[in-house]
Design a protein around this motif. Structure first.
Motif, mmCIF file in Angstrom:
data_model
loop_
_atom_site.group_PDB
_atom_site.id
_atom_site.type_symbol
_atom_site.label_atom_id
_atom_site.label_comp_id
_atom_site.label_asym_id
_atom_site.label_seq_id
_atom_site.Cartn_x
_atom_site.Cartn_y
_atom_site.Cartn_z
ATOM 1 N N LYS A 37 0.835 -1.208 0.000
ATOM 2 C CA LYS A 37 0.000 0.000 0.000
ATOM 3 C C LYS A 37 0.863 1.248 0.000
ATOM 4 O O LYS A 37 0.542 2.229 -0.672
ATOM 5 N N LEU A 38 1.955 1.237 0.760
ATOM 6 C CA LEU A 38 2.805 2.435 0.827
ATOM 7 C C LEU A 38 3.501 2.699 -0.506
ATOM 8 O O LEU A 38 3.631 3.856 -0.925
ATOM 9 N N GLU A 39 3.949 1.650 -1.198
ATOM 10 C CA GLU A 39 4.552 1.850 -2.520
ATOM 11 C C GLU A 39 3.503 2.365 -3.508
ATOM 12 O O GLU A 39 3.771 3.285 -4.281
ATOM 13 N N MET A 40 2.319 1.773 -3.450
ATOM 14 C CA MET A 40 1.237 2.210 -4.339
ATOM 15 C C MET A 40 0.897 3.681 -4.059
ATOM 16 O O MET A 40 0.771 4.483 -4.986
ATOM 17 N N GLY A 41 0.771 4.039 -2.787
ATOM 18 C CA GLY A 41 0.487 5.426 -2.417
ATOM 19 C C GLY A 41 1.575 6.365 -2.900
ATOM 20 O O GLY A 41 1.300 7.443 -3.425
ATOM 21 N N SER A 42 2.816 5.942 -2.752
ATOM 22 C CA SER A 42 3.945 6.742 -3.207
ATOM 23 C C SER A 42 3.879 6.946 -4.724
ATOM 24 O O SER A 42 4.103 8.052 -5.229
ATOM 25 N N GLY A 43 3.540 5.889 -5.448
ATOM 26 C CA GLY A 43 3.412 5.981 -6.900
ATOM 27 C C GLY A 43 2.304 6.930 -7.308
ATOM 28 O O GLY A 43 2.458 7.729 -8.242
ATOM 29 N N LEU A 44 1.174 6.863 -6.606
ATOM 30 C CA LEU A 44 0.052 7.761 -6.903
ATOM 31 C C LEU A 44 0.444 9.215 -6.644
ATOM 32 O O LEU A 44 0.112 10.106 -7.434
ATOM 33 N N ILE A 45 1.172 9.447 -5.554
ATOM 34 C CA ILE A 45 1.624 10.813 -5.254
ATOM 35 C C ILE A 45 2.610 11.297 -6.321
ATOM 36 O O ILE A 45 2.532 12.433 -6.778
ATOM 37 N N TYR A 46 3.503 10.414 -6.744
ATOM 38 C CA TYR A 46 4.470 10.764 -7.794
ATOM 39 C C TYR A 46 3.722 11.232 -9.043
ATOM 40 O O TYR A 46 4.028 12.285 -9.620
ATOM 41 N N ILE A 47 2.710 10.448 -9.465
ATOM 42 C CA ILE A 47 1.935 10.818 -10.659
ATOM 43 C C ILE A 47 1.232 12.155 -10.423
ATOM 44 O O ILE A 47 1.226 13.023 -11.300
ATOM 45 N N GLY A 48 0.659 12.324 -9.238
ATOM 46 C CA GLY A 48 0.004 13.588 -8.908
ATOM 47 C C GLY A 48 0.961 14.768 -9.008
ATOM 48 O O GLY A 48 0.611 15.831 -9.534
ATOM 49 N N LEU A 49 2.176 14.581 -8.514
ATOM 50 C CA LEU A 49 3.170 15.659 -8.578
ATOM 51 C C LEU A 49 3.525 16.002 -10.028
ATOM 52 O O LEU A 49 3.722 17.175 -10.369
ATOM 53 N N MET A 50 3.592 14.981 -10.884
ATOM 54 C CA MET A 50 3.883 15.239 -12.306
ATOM 55 C C MET A 50 2.733 16.027 -12.950
ATOM 56 O O MET A 50 2.970 16.985 -13.681
ATOM 57 N N TYR A 51 1.492 15.622 -12.655
ATOM 58 C CA TYR A 51 0.352 16.374 -13.197
ATOM 59 C C TYR A 51 0.351 17.809 -12.666
ATOM 60 O O TYR A 51 0.035 18.750 -13.396
ATOM 61 N N ARG A 52 0.706 17.972 -11.419
ATOM 62 C CA ARG A 52 0.764 19.328 -10.845
ATOM 63 C C ARG A 52 1.790 20.173 -11.602
ATOM 64 O O ARG A 52 1.539 21.335 -11.914
ATOM 65 N N LYS A 53 2.941 19.592 -11.911
ATOM 66 C CA LYS A 53 3.968 20.327 -12.664
ATOM 67 C C LYS A 53 3.504 20.643 -14.082
ATOM 68 O O LYS A 53 4.009 21.573 -14.706
#
Length: 128
Positions: A37-53
């Motif tokens: 779950k923590l890796e999955m959450g980290s991956g989702l946040i990573y994608i979110g950060l890319m969309y934010r940029k």
């Protein structure tokens, strides 16, 4: 090195050169893998950060909230990304989400005092 870290490393290489959409595609592949779950959450946040940029706050915030929901019962360390996530909700005029997740995240100060830093974020609508 585990599979998840390999995906992050590859995505980071693309992101460094400004290929954020390619980094997103790599991380979308990563979250298809069987992950904790923590890796999955980290991956989702990573994608979110890319969309934010990419200035796509609607997509970014969907990924951020999915990560927060997925890991809401997990114990994880503080990261400055949580401040970015809250700011993203605020910038996208999602005050309810920002309020909800600040309350949730600041409760985590009982095991990591760094989460208390989020209490300082201003939740008024004019704060952006």
């Amino acid at each position: 090195m585990n599979k998840y870290k390999n995906y992050v490393s590859k995505a980071n290489r693309y992101e460094i050169f400004g290929f954020r959409k390619k980094a997103i595609k790599i991380m979308e592949l990563a979250i298809e893998e069987p992950l904790s779950k923590l890796e999955m959450g980290s991956g989702l946040i990573y994608i979110g950060l890319m969309y934010r940029k990419l200035n796509d706050l609607n997509n970014a915030n969907v990924y951020f909230e999915n990560a927060l929901i997925l890991c809401k019962d997990e114990q994880y360390p503080y990261s400055p990304n949580y401040k970015i996530i809250i700011q993203s909700f605020l910038e996208n005029k999602e005050l309810d989400k920002a309020t909800k997740w600040i309350a949730h995240l600041t409760e985590r100060a009982n095991y990591d005092k760094n989460f208390s830093k989020l209490k300082k974020l201003k939740l008024d609508k004019g704060h952006v």
